[in-house]
Enzyme design. Structure first.
Site, PDB file in Angstrom:
ATOM      1  N   SER A  11     -18.810 -17.381  -9.479  1.00  0.00           N
ATOM      2  CA  SER A  11     -19.179 -16.777  -8.125  1.00  0.00           C
ATOM      3  C   SER A  11     -18.365 -17.143  -6.978  1.00  0.00           C
ATOM      4  CB  SER A  11     -20.645 -17.191  -8.147  1.00  0.00           C
ATOM      5  OG  SER A  11     -20.769 -18.623  -7.824  1.00  0.00           O
ATOM      6  N   CYS A 131      -2.850 -12.702 -11.506  1.00  0.00           N
ATOM      7  CA  CYS A 131      -2.688 -11.774 -10.389  1.00  0.00           C
ATOM      8  C   CYS A 131      -1.278 -11.308 -10.328  1.00  0.00           C
ATOM      9  CB  CYS A 131      -3.287 -12.066  -9.217  1.00  0.00           C
ATOM     10  SG  CYS A 131      -2.678 -13.714  -8.632  1.00  0.00           S
ATOM     11  N   SER A 162      -6.500 -17.132   0.234  1.00  0.00           N
ATOM     12  CA  SER A 162      -6.937 -16.183  -0.778  1.00  0.00           C
ATOM     13  C   SER A 162      -7.368 -16.983  -2.042  1.00  0.00           C
ATOM     14  CB  SER A 162      -6.211 -14.873  -1.123  1.00  0.00           C
ATOM     15  OG  SER A 162      -5.159 -15.389  -1.447  1.00  0.00           O
ATOM     16  N   ALA A 163      -6.530 -18.229  -2.200  1.00  0.00           N
ATOM     17  CA  ALA A 163      -6.581 -19.070  -3.325  1.00  0.00           C
ATOM     18  C   ALA A 163      -7.754 -19.960  -3.452  1.00  0.00           C
ATOM     19  CB  ALA A 163      -5.073 -19.727  -3.514  1.00  0.00           C
ATOM     20  N   THR A 167      -8.256 -20.859  -8.700  1.00  0.00           N
ATOM     21  CA  THR A 167      -6.874 -20.693  -8.788  1.00  0.00           C
ATOM     22  C   THR A 167      -5.892 -21.568  -8.589  1.00  0.00           C
ATOM     23  OG1 THR A 167      -7.293 -18.179  -7.821  1.00  0.00           O
ATOM     24  CG2 THR A 167      -4.926 -19.113  -7.314  1.00  0.00           C
ATOM     25  N   ALA A 169      -6.617 -24.525  -9.423  1.00  0.00           N
ATOM     26  CA  ALA A 169      -6.731 -25.588 -10.524  1.00  0.00           C
ATOM     27  C   ALA A 169      -5.862 -25.231 -11.634  1.00  0.00           C
ATOM     28  CB  ALA A 169      -8.072 -25.862 -10.939  1.00  0.00           C
TER      29      ALA A 169
END
Length: 319
Positions: A11, A131, A162-163, A167, A169
């Site tokens: 989530s 990505c 945005s990370a 991301t 980790a």
């Protein structure tokens, strides 16, 4: 025609953006569940407001949901380590898994390059690479289908905002998974990947650089192949575009590029550089988060093809 139900595990930023894309943009997918482990996460709160069934008990909670049997496809937007456990728990239930982590339990999939092959093989768990991989591997492939690419290197620069935790980790897994997929899917003899979390304020749109070493080749054919591929990716990621014309630079005599090449590679004489920009659709985070958009849009495209090719089609034939 009825839609096929899917679940999203995770989530955070990626999972929430994915949920919104399914709700807003898909004609064949329907949200069956949003799964998290933090009851206070924004993703679960949004799902509840939108009427999507939720659980904050992870995969165990998903399996216990009353509508679990109706869910055909499960997206995993957690982390590489978590996906290993999630896949093991879901294995007995026959769900199709679309893995948005760098775990790479299943084969790498980049929709425009090799999705048809894996659909034909009816693979149960497909991996969306990263990505950066989704943005750049189509370009490596576009060049490799014109001429051999002994070496390809990509740099993905994304806005730090945005990370999310997942991301961050997975930075090591990001570079390793992307490099392997540049070779296995893109067609490069050897691949390298770098990710940059750009702290600039205001945040900058995702930028990607693709560098390939090639021998003698038709430069016009490469330009045409790259342009065709960019237009095809933009069909499902509208913010995907070439930032400028493809650059061809002679390799200076004496430059030790041989250290980058795999054994047996032929001579290279040209560096091909492709500059990309990916603007997000702002379904969840603002438009600078193109890294979310390229990943979730590709995952939705894969799931929709799974539905039309391997879930719905056999049922329609049987009827």
């Amino acid at each position: 025609m009825s839609k096929v139900k899917v679940a999203v595990i995770g989530s955070g930023n990626i999972g929430t953006d994915l949920m919104i894309k399914v709700l807003r943009r898909s004609d064949v997918l329907e949200m069956g569940a949003m799964v998290g482990i933090d009851p206070d996460s924004d993703g679960l709160a949004r799902a509840r407001r939108l009427g999507v069934p939720t659980t904050d008990r992870g995969v165990d909670g998903l399996i216990a949901l009353p509508g679990f049997d109706e869910i055909a496809i499960v997206f995993d937007a957690t982390s590489a380590r978590a996906h290993v456990a999630n896949a093991a728990k879901l294995a007995p239930y026959g769900k199709k898994l679309v893995d948005l982590t760098p775990a790479a339990i299943g084969p790498y999939v980049v929709p425009l390059v090799n999705l048809d092959q894996h659909l034909a093989d009816d693979v149960a768990n497909v991996n969306m690479v990263t990505c950066g991989g989704q943005a750049t591997i189509p370009m490596v492939h576009a060049i490799a289908r014109v001429t051999p690419v002994p070496y390809a290197e990509i740099v993905a620069s994304i806005a730090s905002r945005s990370a999310g935790p997942g991301t961050r980790a997975n930075i090591d897994e990001f570079t390793e998974t992307t490099a392997h997929a540049i070779e296995a899917v893109g067609g490069a003899g050897r691949g390298k990947a770098v990710i940059v979390l750009n702290p600039a304020e205001p945040p900058l749109i995702m930028r990607d650089t693709v560098l390939c070493l090639i021998g003698d080749a038709d430069h016009d054919a490469i330009r045409a192949s790259v342009a065709e591929m960019a237009a095809s990716v933009a069909e499902y990621v509208p913010g995907y575009r070439l930032k400028q014309e493809v650059q061809f630079t002679p390799v200076p005599e004496g430059e030790p590029v041989h250290t980058l090449l795999p054994d047996g590679a032929g001579p290279v004489v040209t560096k091909v550089t492709v500059f990309l920009e990916v603007e997000g659709a702002a379904d969840y985070l603002p438009a600078y988060a193109g890294n979310l958009d390229i990943m979730t849009s590709a995952a939705v495209r894969v799931a929709e093809r799974i539905v039309t090719d391997t879930v719905r089609a056999p049922a329609e034939v049987a009827s």
